[in-house]
Design an enzyme around this catalytic site. Structure first.
Site, short mmCIF file in Angstrom:
data_model
loop_
_atom_site.label_atom_id
_atom_site.label_comp_id
_atom_site.label_asym_id
_atom_site.label_seq_id
_atom_site.Cartn_x
_atom_site.Cartn_y
_atom_site.Cartn_z
N TYR A 138 42.41 19.49 26.35
CA TYR A 138 43.84 19.66 26.10
C TYR A 138 44.62 20.15 27.32
O TYR A 138 45.85 20.24 27.27
CB TYR A 138 44.07 20.58 24.91
N GLU A 224 18.01 19.05 7.77
CA GLU A 224 18.79 18.00 8.44
C GLU A 224 20.24 17.97 7.98
O GLU A 224 21.16 18.01 8.79
CB GLU A 224 18.15 16.63 8.18
N ASP A 277 15.28 13.62 5.93
CA ASP A 277 15.07 12.42 5.12
C ASP A 277 13.88 11.63 5.66
O ASP A 277 13.62 11.64 6.87
CB ASP A 277 16.31 11.52 5.15
#
EC number: 5.6.2.2
Length: 396
Positions: A138, A224, A277
């Site tokens: 910025y 996760e 997963d």
């Protein structure tokens, strides 16, 4: 220690304690961590001297009527990466480089942006102040174009100077969360008391500055996905498995979450497990925590924890638990390409059990989310699956 003992009996942790003893024995043999261990930082004077050396090189080029250029190591090629079991993925000492030239239309803007951010870093280090990557962006958002440009340049500068990114006085906004039996003090003196309740604490943005860490945790569980992390908190898992710590990076972990996991390992040397997963994406996320990534390989020694173990969800668990096929998801072409890529990575050769699990996935052509366990019961993950894995050593 004022942590309330609400978890299982001491006998529950017998196998975990044996695992920790084996990890400590490996450390004593010198095989569990890089020489010297811990996180390596650069002093402010070293960072300033490195930047001054780069700028002196530019001045010398101009004095010779040559177009100055930055030489940056190529972080996008596996040819430049080597693997050590005790460290993970790291850059080779003599790797290929690329030039960011000031007289090339393709790279002149990038050259200018690197110079601009180098100047900002110099001022931050000199004044002992900090800025976030977002703050840097910025300062001139139109010039930079987008945040990714700033992120990549900061990584390039860290690699070029051979200085850990945290020593550049540029912080990342944390997205990770932490819960469980842990207390620490932040750099400004704020005391943080993580709890086992339903509310987690944001991972600090300045891991380098936290101190006075206290825990009696028996293990650290990296989760996760945020949804799974929140579900475990709602199911009171942290309390029932107390003393323990849980962390999530909400998918691919940011730098601060990885630094925190590394700091907890360096400080306490407790067993660390991952719950991901049973799909190629989850496996890759686990590998980032354990062995690092190609993009950050130049800083592997400050980020990787090779002692991490895979707790679940294992592809072999799907068959063992008789999870119905209609709760599984077919591997997409992209999944198969990712799985093939991971199987070719250098660290898979020293993880035969991991390879076997990935081959089970490849043969079945199916993947499973952790939520597939809810077919067995809504709280099967927190009440049966994880406690049994932890009690009987169901990790690889």
């Amino acid at each position: 220690m004022a942590f309330a003992p609400m978890g299982p009996e001491a006998s529950f942790f017998a196998v975990l304690d044996q695992h920790r003893a084996s990890l400590l024995a490996a450390l004593r043999r010198g095989g569990g961590e890089p020489t010297g261990g811990g996180t390596r930082l650069a002093s402010s004077s070293e960072v300033l001297a490195s930047i001054e050396s780069v700028i002196q090189g530019i001045i010398s080029s101009v004095a010779r009527n040559e177009a100055p250029a930055f030489t940056i190591e190529n972080r996008s090629s596996w040819e430049n990466i080597k693997f050590e079991d005790s460290v993970g993925l790291q850059m080779v000492s003599h790797c290929t480089t690329r030039k960011i030239k000031s007289d090339s239309p393709k790279s002149v803007k990038n050259f200018a942006l690197i110079l601009k951010i180098l100047s900002m870093i110099y001022k931050l280090v000199q004044s002992n102040t900090y800025a976030t990557k977002r703050d840097i962006y910025y300062t001139d958002s139109q010039l930079f174009g987008n945040q990714t440009v700033v992120d990549n340049i900061i990584n390039d500068i860290s690699c070029m100077l051979k200085v850990p990114r945290m020593s550049l006085h540029i912080l990342s906004t944390s997205k990770g969360l932490i819960a469980g039996n842990l207390r620490y003090m932040e750099e400004d003196g704020t005391r943080v008391h993580c709890t086992c309740g339903s509310t987690a604490v944001a991972v600090p943005s300045n891991i380098q500055g936290i101190r006075n860490l206290i825990t009696d945790a028996k293990f650290l569980l990296i989760v996760e996905k945020d949804a799974t992390f929140q579900r475990l908190l709602d199911d009171n898992f942290c309390n029932r498995m107390s003393p323990c710590i849980m962390v999530t990076g909400k998918g691919v972990p940011d730098l601060n979450t990885r630094l925190l996991v590394k700091k907890l390992w360096d400080t306490f040397h407790i067993p660390i497990f991952t719950l991901v997963d049973a799909d190629p994406h989850g496996i890759e996320i686990m590998c980032i925590y354990k062995y690092g990534s190609m993009a950050m390989s130049f800083e592997a020694r400050n980020l990787t924890v090779p002692a991490i173990r895979w707790l679940g969800l294992l592809p072999s668990d799907i068959k063992r638990l008789n999870i119905p096929r209609d709760t599984l998801i077919p591997l997409t072409k992209r999944d198969q390409m990712k799985l093939d890529s991971v199987l070719k990575r250098p660290y898979v050769t020293c993880q035969p059990f991991w390879r076997k699990e990935m081959e089970i996935m490849a043969d079945s052509k199916m993947k499973a989310e952790i939520q597939a366990l809810t077919f067995l019961s809504s709280d099967y993950l927190s009440r049966v699956y994880l406690p049994n894995k932890l009690k009987f050593g169901g990790w690889i």
